[in-house]
Scaffold this motif. Structure first.
Motif, PDB file in Angstrom:
ATOM      1  N   GLY A  94      -6.509   2.143   0.814  1.00 33.13           N
ATOM      2  CA  GLY A  94      -4.974   2.599   1.318  1.00 33.13           C
ATOM      3  C   GLY A  94      -5.230   3.823   0.171  1.00 33.13           C
ATOM      4  O   GLY A  94      -4.571   4.962   0.266  1.00 33.13           O
ATOM      5  N   ILE A 142       0.359  -0.696   0.334  1.00 36.25           N
ATOM      6  CA  ILE A 142      -0.051  -0.224  -0.532  1.00 36.25           C
ATOM      7  C   ILE A 142       0.656   1.043   0.051  1.00 36.25           C
ATOM      8  O   ILE A 142       1.759   1.561   1.079  1.00 36.25           O
ATOM      9  N   ILE A 178      -6.216  -2.649  -1.292  1.00 39.47           N
ATOM     10  CA  ILE A 178      -6.206  -1.337  -1.555  1.00 39.47           C
ATOM     11  C   ILE A 178      -6.709   0.454  -1.873  1.00 39.47           C
ATOM     12  O   ILE A 178      -6.503   0.910  -1.635  1.00 39.47           O
TER      13      ILE A 178
END
Length: 90
Positions: free
Chosen positions: A29, A6, A26
Motif C-alpha cells: 500500500g 491502507i 501495508i
C-alpha cells in the motif's frame, strides 16, 4: 482473515488479507500511495476514478517493461542439480 486499512492519497481503503500478511499488504500500500502521489505531482489533481485508472496503467506499463530477472543459465544449472539429487534418492 484480517482487515487492514491502507491509506492511498489521504483516503483509507479497507482490504482483507490472510492472517500474517498484514505487514506485506501495508508495505505494498505504501508503494501504491507513493506512486499515486508521484503521478499527482506531475499532472495535478484528478478525480479518484481517473487517478485509479492512470495509476493502474502506469504500474502495468512499469511491470511489463521491467527487465527479466531470470538467468536461464542459472536455472538450467539448478535443474541439473535437482535431477542429480533425485537420481541419488531413487
Amino acid at each position: 482473515m484480517s482487515v487492514v486499512s491502507i491509506p492511498i492519497v489521504n483516503k483509507n481503503y479497507q482490504m482483507g488479507c490472510e492472517d500474517g500478511q498484514e505487514s506485506r499488504l501495508i508495505e505494498l500500500g505504501k508503494m501504491v500511495d507513493a506512486r499515486a502521489r508521484e503521478i499527482l505531482d506531475k499532472i495535478g489533481p484528478l478525480p479518484e476514478a481517473s487517478l485509479l485508472a492512470t495509476l493502474c496503467i502506469v504500474m502495468a506499463d512499469e511491470i511489463k517493461n521491467r527487465p527479466q530477472c531470470v538467468d536461464e543459465t542459472a536455472l538450467e544449472e539448478i535443474l541439473v542439480r535437482i535431477k542429480k539429487i533425485k537420481k541419488s534418492l531413487a
